[in-house]
Design a protein around this motif. Structure first.
Motif, PDB file in Angstrom:
ATOM      1  N   LEU A  27       0.827  -1.209   0.000  1.00  0.00           N
ATOM      2  CA  LEU A  27       0.000   0.000   0.000  1.00  0.00           C
ATOM      3  C   LEU A  27       0.861   1.260   0.000  1.00  0.00           C
ATOM      4  N   GLN A  28       1.992   1.222   0.695  1.00  0.00           N
ATOM      5  CA  GLN A  28       2.896   2.374   0.668  1.00  0.00           C
ATOM      6  C   GLN A  28       3.468   2.598  -0.727  1.00  0.00           C
ATOM      7  N   GLY A  29       3.687   1.516  -1.456  1.00  0.00           N
ATOM      8  CA  GLY A  29       4.291   1.634  -2.776  1.00  0.00           C
ATOM      9  C   GLY A  29       3.379   2.230  -3.825  1.00  0.00           C
ATOM     10  N   ILE A  30       2.056   2.210  -3.592  1.00  0.00           N
ATOM     11  CA  ILE A  30       1.113   2.732  -4.596  1.00  0.00           C
ATOM     12  C   ILE A  30       1.336   4.223  -4.857  1.00  0.00           C
ATOM     13  N   PRO A  31       1.211   5.100  -3.849  1.00  0.00           N
ATOM     14  CA  PRO A  31       1.463   6.524  -4.130  1.00  0.00           C
ATOM     15  C   PRO A  31       2.917   6.825  -4.447  1.00  0.00           C
ATOM     16  N   MET A  32       3.854   6.036  -3.903  1.00  0.00           N
ATOM     17  CA  MET A  32       5.257   6.279  -4.208  1.00  0.00           C
ATOM     18  C   MET A  32       5.569   5.975  -5.671  1.00  0.00           C
ATOM     19  N   GLY A  33       4.958   4.927  -6.222  1.00  0.00           N
ATOM     20  CA  GLY A  33       5.161   4.618  -7.637  1.00  0.00           C
ATOM     21  C   GLY A  33       4.638   5.715  -8.544  1.00  0.00           C
ATOM     22  N   LEU A  34       3.525   6.332  -8.131  1.00  0.00           N
ATOM     23  CA  LEU A  34       2.991   7.451  -8.914  1.00  0.00           C
ATOM     24  C   LEU A  34       3.895   8.676  -8.806  1.00  0.00           C
ATOM     25  N   ALA A  35       4.308   9.001  -7.579  1.00  0.00           N
ATOM     26  CA  ALA A  35       5.083  10.229  -7.362  1.00  0.00           C
ATOM     27  C   ALA A  35       6.460  10.162  -8.000  1.00  0.00           C
ATOM     28  N   SER A  36       7.095   9.000  -7.961  1.00  0.00           N
ATOM     29  CA  SER A  36       8.466   8.892  -8.467  1.00  0.00           C
ATOM     30  C   SER A  36       8.555   8.289  -9.858  1.00  0.00           C
ATOM     31  N   GLY A  37       7.448   7.773 -10.394  1.00  0.00           N
ATOM     32  CA  GLY A  37       7.501   7.116 -11.689  1.00  0.00           C
ATOM     33  C   GLY A  37       6.558   7.687 -12.727  1.00  0.00           C
ATOM     34  N   SER A  38       5.272   7.456 -12.549  1.00  0.00           N
ATOM     35  CA  SER A  38       4.296   7.780 -13.592  1.00  0.00           C
ATOM     36  C   SER A  38       4.071   9.279 -13.754  1.00  0.00           C
ATOM     37  N   VAL A  39       3.902   9.992 -12.649  1.00  0.00           N
ATOM     38  CA  VAL A  39       3.562  11.411 -12.744  1.00  0.00           C
ATOM     39  C   VAL A  39       4.648  12.222 -13.451  1.00  0.00           C
ATOM     40  N   PRO A  40       5.956  12.013 -13.188  1.00  0.00           N
ATOM     41  CA  PRO A  40       6.953  12.737 -13.984  1.00  0.00           C
ATOM     42  C   PRO A  40       6.837  12.466 -15.482  1.00  0.00           C
ATOM     43  N   PHE A  41       6.479  11.242 -15.875  1.00  0.00           N
ATOM     44  CA  PHE A  41       6.257  10.962 -17.289  1.00  0.00           C
ATOM     45  C   PHE A  41       5.081  11.769 -17.832  1.00  0.00           C
ATOM     46  N   LEU A  42       4.009  11.855 -17.050  1.00  0.00           N
ATOM     47  CA  LEU A  42       2.829  12.592 -17.497  1.00  0.00           C
ATOM     48  C   LEU A  42       3.080  14.099 -17.521  1.00  0.00           C
ATOM     49  N   LEU A  43       4.035  14.576 -16.716  1.00  0.00           N
ATOM     50  CA  LEU A  43       4.356  16.001 -16.697  1.00  0.00           C
ATOM     51  C   LEU A  43       5.377  16.396 -17.757  1.00  0.00           C
ATOM     52  N   LYS A  44       6.073  15.423 -18.330  1.00  0.00           N
ATOM     53  CA  LYS A  44       7.162  15.727 -19.259  1.00  0.00           C
ATOM     54  C   LYS A  44       6.736  16.591 -20.438  1.00  0.00           C
ATOM     55  N   PRO A  45       5.553  16.403 -21.020  1.00  0.00           N
ATOM     56  CA  PRO A  45       5.178  17.281 -22.134  1.00  0.00           C
ATOM     57  C   PRO A  45       5.009  18.750 -21.746  1.00  0.00           C
ATOM     58  N   TYR A  46       4.896  19.036 -20.437  1.00  0.00           N
ATOM     59  CA  TYR A  46       4.630  20.402 -19.995  1.00  0.00           C
ATOM     60  C   TYR A  46       5.819  21.053 -19.299  1.00  0.00           C
TER      61      TYR A  46
END
Length: 670
Positions: free
Chosen positions: A196-215
């Motif tokens: 459960l701890q890894g769920i938000p950490m995976g988003l914060a350190s992995g997916s969200v930077p990818f989604l922010l890269k175009p901006y």
């Protein structure tokens, strides 16, 4: 050298028990003072083993009022051999003890075998194996009356049991199915909590930077990496988590239950607003990234606080002989949660991947959206929290420490010279891999590697990460943890070099099968070395941590390790922008489908916002020097120099230290 014996030339007795070289412990206060001075001598040896079965046998004998055989303890402190055999008879009379002293000869000790021997009378029912033990570590001086009172006031305090095990790991390769049933159940519980701890950490350190890269540019994404800092700063409030709790809920559940509740509610809140928040973060040249980072900082702060409580609970949920499985549970759980939120989510969020594999009619959105994913796991948090509150009972304890006592224990740990050495190692060890870990995948996207191919790459990597984490935990049990860590360190440096070579040979005519397989192989090798390093150092932390100080010791080590991986990331991403040289050239023929103002002069397009202005205006952004290559080479060079010059010698030295060198009570460790 003190001799504890039933006879002496100048006896001081309590019943039939006398202490040569110690004040007469006639009163409770004297007995407390005597216990605090003598007990620590017999609790530091890592070679003394006791199984649960032996404890149950001793308890059964005591309940039946049987007379167990005399106990002999060989306790090695350096080259000393202390022998203790005791027949403790509080019911013996003073007269009988005087007669025995006349008939028995004093014990002799050879110069090469200093010994301590205690003998008692034969009367009474207490002819049991006497053992001198300390149930709580003294964080103060050996004459601390408060520490002694707390020691002897505990319900489970006893002088009739063997010394407790020094935290250690087994010397054999123990399979999960060979563990006791209770250990297996607690192992699975720990995996769930870490997951459960890894769920938000995976988003914060992995997916969200990818989604922010175009901006956002690399430097602006570096601002968002500050959201992961609570994991590196949790040491500041870990004593509060360790000292403040409710006896009604339990020491660890007092924090885990409310923290998971707030985390679930926070994820549900973000799930309904995340799309608009991301648009705002990229507006006005990325000026909104700080507010967006603040929300994620709060969510990661909650996860970091929960991690403190779970780390402390893990040291008591898993039995001491199998304590290395605590780090395995952390690895499997955090890895599963992190990569589910990074790899699996990124794959199913990508429209191209979803259209190719799951849809007959193409769509502009993936199977999963970030808002829907956050909402789902927010409700999952609340359900698991409810089940944990109702189904799992925590072992109750009466230990109470003030916050200042826990802070003093933390300061005492920080004063240990061996702890200072491992802190230095942690702070500099991950510099060599920062460019590879933080920039390589983003650079592949810049080169033209599609989100679909990236999602496929990380999705294939997921089962390898889980399985390798399990086996790495078993390797850390069978072999010295720091030796494995050093070999993985070298492999991780090699992985950084390979990753740069893969980026440099990016095909000009687009991604082909051979290149996709090359990226996948490089990615698997990089995550393999990363996982082995993490598991090995976590196993080493679990081995040297003193569970009697709660989660403070483990949290300190984990915090410093996390800090070594997070604090350089912001500066590394800034360096990529700094070293990059790119120029936007205006088009020779203005296109008809412009998305922005026409570019009619040259300017720098090194930053992401400038690059978008160039491309939207019909210009061409030519990169003459890629800052990623320069930064990665610098990182690898720093890694090589620090490893051979300091890290490797220090790591091997720490591996060779005895466990007592990591204890506050050992004078040589300070």
């Amino acid at each position: 050298m003190h001799t504890v014996t039933g006879e002496s030339s100048s006896p001081r007795t309590v019943g039939a028990f006398s202490v040569q070289g110690h004040p007469n412990p006639r009163s409770d206060r004297d007995l407390q003072s005597f216990a605090l001075r003598v007990l620590p001598r017999f609790t530091e040896d890592p070679q003394e083993h006791q199984t649960q079965k032996e404890t149950e046998v001793l308890d059964e004998r005591w309940e039946r009022k049987q007379r167990p055989p005399p106990l002999k303890l060989d306790l090695e402190h350096g080259k000393q051999d202390h022998r203790l055999s005791s027949d403790f008879s509080p019911g013996s009379s003073s007269e009988s003890s005087q007669m025995r002293r006349k008939t028995e000869k004093p014990s002799r000790q050879g110069p090469d075998r200093p010994a301590s021997k205690a003998t008692g009378g034969q009367n009474g029912h207490a002819n049991a194996s006497m053992e001198l033990r300390r149930k709580h570590p003294s964080l103060e001086s050996d004459s601390s009356a408060s520490q002694t009172a707390r020691l002897m006031d505990r319900d489970d305090f006893s002088l009739n049991e063997k010394p407790p095990l020094t935290p250690s790991t087994p010397a054999t390769d123990t399979s999960f199915f060979d563990l006791p049933r209770q250990d297996r159940r607690n192992f699975l519980l720990l995996v769930l909590l870490y997951f459960l701890q890894g769920i938000p950490m995976g988003l914060a350190s992995g997916s969200v930077p990818f989604l922010l890269k175009p901006y956002l540019s690399y430097g602006q994404i570096g601002v968002f990496t500050l959201a992961s800092y609570p994991y590196s700063l949790k040491l500041l409030w870990s004593p509060i988590v360790d000292a403040v709790w409710s006896p009604a809920l339990g020491r660890r559940k007092s924090w885990i239950l409310p923290i998971q509740t707030f985390s679930g509610l926070g994820m549900i809140y973000l799930g309904g607003r995340i799309k608009d928040m991301m648009v705002t973060a990229g507006a006005n040249d990325g000026s909104g990234v700080w507010a967006f980072t603040g929300w994620w900082f709060f969510l990661v702060f909650l996860c970091a606080t929960q991690d403190i409580a779970v780390d402390g609970w893990a040291l008591t949920l898993i039995s001491l002989p199998n304590l290395s499985y605590a780090s395995t549970a952390q690895t499997v759980g955090l890895t599963a949660g992190h990569f589910l939120s990074y790899t699996v989510f990124l794959a199913f969020h990508t429209p191209d991947f979803a259209n190719r594999w799951f849809r007959s009619t193409p769509s502009e959105v993936g199977v999963m959206t970030l808002g829907g994913y956050l909402t789902f796991w927010g409700w999952s948090y609340l359900i698991v929290t409810l089940g944990l509150a109702m189904l799992k009972r925590e072992e109750k304890t009466k230990e109470t420490d003030s916050i200042m006592e826990v802070y003093r224990s933390m300061i005492g740990i920080l004063k240990l010279k061996n702890i200072q050495s491992i802190i230095i190692v942690h702070l500099i060890a991950k510099i060599g891999f920062q460019a590879n870990d933080g920039v390589t995948n983003l650079k592949l996207i810049d080169k033209g590697f599609s989100h679909e191919d990236m999602a496929l790459t990380v999705l294939i990597d997921f089962p390898f990460e889980i399985s390798l984490g399990y086996y790495a935990g078993r390797w850390s049990t069978a072999y010295p943890a720091m030796h494995i860590w050093c070999w993985a360190f070298i492999g991780r440096l090699i992985a950084a070099v390979i990753a740069q070579a893969v980026v440099m040979v990016f095909p000009k005519d687009g991604v082909q099968t051979w290149y996709l397989l090359t990226v996948i192989a490089s990615h698997i090798f990089s995550t393999f070395t990363n996982t082995v390093m993490f598991v090995a150092i976590s196993a080493f932390h679990a081995k040297i941590s003193d569970p009697l100080i709660g989660g403070t010791y483990m949290t300190l080590l984990a915090t410093v390790s996390n800090l070594g991986g997070t604090f350089p990331r912001y500066f590394i991403l800034k360096l990529v922008d700094y070293f990059t040289v790119a120029t936007c050239h205006p088009p020779s023929t203005p296109p008809t489908d412009l998305k922005g103002a026409l570019v009619n002069s040259t300017f720098s397009c090194a930053l992401e916002a400038q690059k978008h202005v160039c491309l939207d205006g019909g210009g061409t952004c030519d990169i003459s020097r890629d800052g990623y290559y320069v930064t990665n080479v610098l990182c690898v060079m720093i890694g090589v120099l620090t490893f051979w010059g300091y890290i490797r010698p220090a790591a091997l030295k720490m591996q060779a230290l005895p466990l007592r060198a990591w204890r506050l009570s050992d004078p040589d460790a300070k």
